[in-house]
Design a protein around this motif. Structure first.
Motif, PDB file in Angstrom:
ATOM      1  N   PHE A 128       0.826  -1.205   0.000  1.00 44.69           N
ATOM      2  CA  PHE A 128       0.000   0.000   0.000  1.00 44.69           C
ATOM      3  C   PHE A 128       0.863   1.259   0.000  1.00 44.69           C
ATOM      4  O   PHE A 128       1.873   1.312   0.706  1.00 44.69           O
ATOM      5  CB  PHE A 128      -0.912   0.027   1.234  1.00 44.69           C
ATOM      6  N   SER A 177     -13.150   6.583   7.857  1.00 40.98           N
ATOM      7  CA  SER A 177     -11.739   6.296   7.559  1.00 40.98           C
ATOM      8  C   SER A 177     -10.884   7.529   7.808  1.00 40.98           C
ATOM      9  O   SER A 177     -11.363   8.662   7.676  1.00 40.98           O
ATOM     10  CB  SER A 177     -11.566   5.900   6.097  1.00 40.98           C
ATOM     11  N   GLN A 188       3.193   5.729   6.246  1.00 40.29           N
ATOM     12  CA  GLN A 188       3.435   4.431   6.892  1.00 40.29           C
ATOM     13  C   GLN A 188       4.696   4.574   7.739  1.00 40.29           C
ATOM     14  O   GLN A 188       5.209   5.682   7.925  1.00 40.29           O
ATOM     15  CB  GLN A 188       3.611   3.351   5.835  1.00 40.29           C
ATOM     16  N   GLU A 246      -0.817   4.720   4.614  1.00 40.18           N
ATOM     17  CA  GLU A 246      -1.681   3.967   5.531  1.00 40.18           C
ATOM     18  C   GLU A 246      -3.004   4.690   5.689  1.00 40.18           C
ATOM     19  O   GLU A 246      -3.051   5.927   5.662  1.00 40.18           O
ATOM     20  CB  GLU A 246      -0.984   3.818   6.893  1.00 40.18           C
ATOM     21  N   GLN A 247      -4.051   3.921   5.809  1.00 38.78           N
ATOM     22  CA  GLN A 247      -5.355   4.517   6.067  1.00 38.78           C
ATOM     23  C   GLN A 247      -6.076   3.625   7.064  1.00 38.78           C
ATOM     24  O   GLN A 247      -6.141   2.413   6.883  1.00 38.78           O
ATOM     25  CB  GLN A 247      -6.164   4.628   4.777  1.00 38.78           C
ATOM     26  N   TYR A 248      -6.589   4.254   8.104  1.00 42.36           N
ATOM     27  CA  TYR A 248      -7.256   3.479   9.151  1.00 42.36           C
ATOM     28  C   TYR A 248      -8.769   3.601   8.997  1.00 42.36           C
ATOM     29  O   TYR A 248      -9.283   4.673   8.644  1.00 42.36           O
ATOM     30  CB  TYR A 248      -6.822   3.975  10.528  1.00 42.36           C
ATOM     31  N   THR A 249      -9.442   2.492   9.280  1.00 45.14           N
ATOM     32  CA  THR A 249     -10.899   2.459   9.128  1.00 45.14           C
ATOM     33  C   THR A 249     -11.524   1.892  10.399  1.00 45.14           C
ATOM     34  O   THR A 249     -10.993   0.940  10.981  1.00 45.14           O
ATOM     35  CB  THR A 249     -11.281   1.559   7.925  1.00 45.14           C
ATOM     36  N   LYS A 277      -8.260  -5.820   4.997  1.00 47.84           N
ATOM     37  CA  LYS A 277      -8.307  -6.834   3.940  1.00 47.84           C
ATOM     38  C   LYS A 277      -8.535  -8.234   4.549  1.00 47.84           C
ATOM     39  O   LYS A 277      -9.303  -9.035   4.021  1.00 47.84           O
ATOM     40  CB  LYS A 277      -6.972  -6.801   3.175  1.00 47.84           C
ATOM     41  N   ASP A 331      -5.919  -1.094  10.153  1.00 53.76           N
ATOM     42  CA  ASP A 331      -5.066  -0.591   9.072  1.00 53.76           C
ATOM     43  C   ASP A 331      -5.512  -1.284   7.779  1.00 53.76           C
ATOM     44  O   ASP A 331      -6.365  -2.180   7.801  1.00 53.76           O
ATOM     45  CB  ASP A 331      -3.587  -0.876   9.369  1.00 53.76           C
ATOM     46  N   ARG A 332      -4.904  -0.896   6.676  1.00 51.26           N
ATOM     47  CA  ARG A 332      -5.364  -1.430   5.385  1.00 51.26           C
ATOM     48  C   ARG A 332      -5.195  -2.945   5.277  1.00 51.26           C
ATOM     49  O   ARG A 332      -6.069  -3.648   4.772  1.00 51.26           O
ATOM     50  CB  ARG A 332      -4.588  -0.751   4.248  1.00 51.26           C
ATOM     51  N   VAL A 345      -5.255   9.488   4.228  1.00 52.84           N
ATOM     52  CA  VAL A 345      -4.128   8.609   3.904  1.00 52.84           C
ATOM     53  C   VAL A 345      -2.893   9.188   4.597  1.00 52.84           C
ATOM     54  O   VAL A 345      -2.553  10.363   4.389  1.00 52.84           O
ATOM     55  CB  VAL A 345      -3.911   8.493   2.382  1.00 52.84           C
TER      56      VAL A 345
END
Lengths: 281, 298
Positions: A120, A217, A223, A123-126, A201, A196-197, A220
């Motif tokens: 990635f 979210s 990282q 980083e993107q947090y959801t 997943k 985290d991404r 971005v």
């Protein structure tokens, strides 16, 4: 005759020592340390061998440089101690962006590269939960592995709107197990989980977890960063940056990237870094 | 557990019980340490198989039968030891030069290797026997792709290889998971809940996602399923106890630690705990592991 041989042996011995000392002087050790915030397995016992492999790769690729592992840590305080250890100086470290912002000046850290974990870019947090988090979840319990750096969470990842009741960060070593609580013991489950991404997943591919709903979210964000400590890489700086950026260009580098779950370490995205730094203040 | 039909003779039944009993060995996968960063160069679990031999010629039928029987008898002799098991593998190796497509012989060869991959004194030997056993298991799966025993020993030996050579760790996790899931989904049983037990221990000791597949909750499910399959099998209790100690700590529920201590006493350490027939050596090892577990969780 015996005296002669003794002299020869002594000369060879001294010569050997001299050569060895000369080599050592030529290739001083460059300490490599790693900090992975909240990762329970980030310790020398479990991850040391992998970091040794990275150190060896750098030593092989950067001319006249010898990298050695100083340590692998998961907590900010332990990492600070490690990076302050002048007897075993760290020249190169992989640290969380929060750690970098907090100690940038005191430890004289310079960001050289950014890890692309899981492939990635950033980083993107959801937030995921039983219900969709549409907005800042005031006062709710949020499961995370990153709670040892609350500033990073509260200021950058999930900035608290003015006057809002702060979320309660709850530590979990294993976020999947936190997710299963929604199914098995809803009364003990957190309200949301911060993913985290890569973890998101995993959740989306898990039969039991994919029913959870992804909501709010973060921006971005950077990282983990590869940083130079106090200019200690010296003349090896540019070559080190190049080797890290080109990690995926050789078969050995690719294997190492698989092991580190990070295919390459390109230059940091300055815009992204500055935006996060501005929030972190 | 495999069901017996009424038509089966008592002899068949006895033979089958012995057959399953012998498969219990080595199923405690002491693998982990292996995932995440512990893999040093990420190698794939070897996939080579035995070269296909021509049809067994009549003059070799007797030799082949003798070698296979000796290999099996050397495995079954109690208590097992390294020297006898090496001879067992040697007999199977010789048999493979004559005929390499008999499923039962192949998984039995894998089983002897699996014992040595677990208990050989030298680490280098454990690595070599893991690889040798994988060749047997892979060939067995070539002959019978969904064969329960082949899948089981493939999982066990992948784990042993990963345990003894960390560079195989990451791939071993995938292979173990795939093989055990196939067995579980087929509904077959092997080695007293072996697939559930091996998979459960993998889940218990592997790092959490996204690094790996570790999950205390999923481990508990699998280890409880192993116990449901074979409630008296001591190895299942040993594994369940390890999970319960972890659960007690993680969930702050000391009653699980108490339960773990109780089951270790009852099934392994108390004077009335019985050694399963045909598993004298292994039972002593499990008792040692139980004592270690208790010491670590005082």
């Amino acid at each position: 005759m015996r005296v002669f041989y003794s002299l020869v042996i002594a000369a060879v011995f001294l010569l050997g020592v001299g050569v060895s000392q000369a080599q050592e002087a030529k290739t001083p050790e460059l300490g490599l340390s790693v900090f992975k915030l909240g990762e329970v397995n980030a310790n020398d016992k479990q991850a040391g061998e992998a970091i040794d492999k990275l150190a060896k790769h750098l030593s092989d690729q950067v001319k006249d440089a010898k990298f050695v592992r100083r340590g692998v840590r998961s907590k900010p305080d332990d990492t600070l101690t490690l990076l302050k250890d002048d007897k075993n100086p760290t020249a190169l470290a992989i640290v969380s962006p929060g750690f970098y912002f907090k100690h940038k000046d005191s430890l004289k850290l310079t960001a050289l590269a950014e890890a692309q974990r899981g492939g990635f870019n950033g980083e993107q947090y959801t937030l995921v939960g039983k219900v969709k988090a549409e907005k800042y979840p005031e006062g709710k319990k949020v499961a995370t592995t990153l709670d040892a750096d609350p500033d990073w969470l509260d200021k950058v990842v999930l900035p608290r709107p003015q006057g809002a009741k702060p979320v309660q960060w709850v530590h979990y070593d294993n976020l999947a197990d936190a997710g299963y609580l929604f199914l098995d013991e809803p009364e003990n489950a957190p309200d949301f989980i911060l993913l985290d991404r890569m973890s998101l997943k995993v959740f989306q591919g898990d039969a039991d977890l994919k029913g959870l709903v992804a909501g709010l979210s973060s921006e971005v964000l950077p990282q983990d960063l590869v940083v130079e400590v106090d200019g200690r890489l010296g003349k090896h700086r540019d070559a080190t940056i190049k080797v890290l950026a080109e990690l995926d260009q050789t078969p050995e580098g690719k294997k190492l990237g698989e092991l580190l779950q990070t295919a390459t370490f390109p230059a940091p995205d300055e815009k992204r870094l500055q935006a996060a730094a501005a929030r972190y203040k | 557990m495999t069901q017996t039909s009424p038509a089966e003779s008592a002899f068949d039944l006895m033979r089958r019980r012995r057959f399953w009993a012998n498969m219990g060995l080595g199923a405690l996968l002491v693998l982990m340490g292996l995932v995440l960063g512990v893999c040093s160069s990420c190698q794939s679990v070897p996939e080579d198989t035995f070269k296909t031999t021509g049809p067994l010629t009549p003059d070799k039928v007797e030799d082949y039968g003798r070698l296979v029987a000796e290999g099996r008898d050397l495995y079954e002799a109690q208590p097992r030891n390294e020297e006898r098991l090496r001879r067992s593998v040697s007999r199977f190796d010789q048999a493979m030069t004559l005929k390499s497509d008999d499923y039962d012989t192949l998984w039995q060869g894998a089983r002897s290797c699996a014992w040595l991959a677990a208990y050989a004194g030298q680490k280098t030997d454990r690595v070599e026997f893991s690889k040798a056993g994988l060749r047997y298991a892979q060939t067995a799966l070539k002959v019978k792709p969904a064969g329960t025993e082949g899948l089981f020993y493939f999982a066990v030996l992948s784990g042993r290889l990963g345990e003894n050579d960390n560079s195989y760790g990451l791939d071993a996790v995938t292979k173990i998971e795939e093989s055990c899931k196939k067995i579980i989904e087929s509904g077959a049983d092997v080695a007293y809940g072996g697939a559930h037990r091996v998979y459960g221990m993998l889940l218990l000791r592997a790092p959490a996602p996204p690094t790996s597949i570790g999950s205390l909750r999923n481990a508990r499910k699998q280890l409880e399923a192993a116990l449901a399959k074979a409630p008296d099998w001591p190895e299942n209790h040993l594994c369940a106890a390890e999970m319960e100690f972890a659960w007690a700590k993680d969930r702050e529920k000391p009653e699980f630690a108490a339960q773990a201590r109780e089951r270790l006493q009852k099934y392994l350490l108390a004077p009335e705990a019985r050694t399963p027939q045909g598993h004298e050596f292994e039972f002593e090892r499990w008792k040692e592991d139980a004592l270690k577990l208790l010491a670590e969780n005082r």
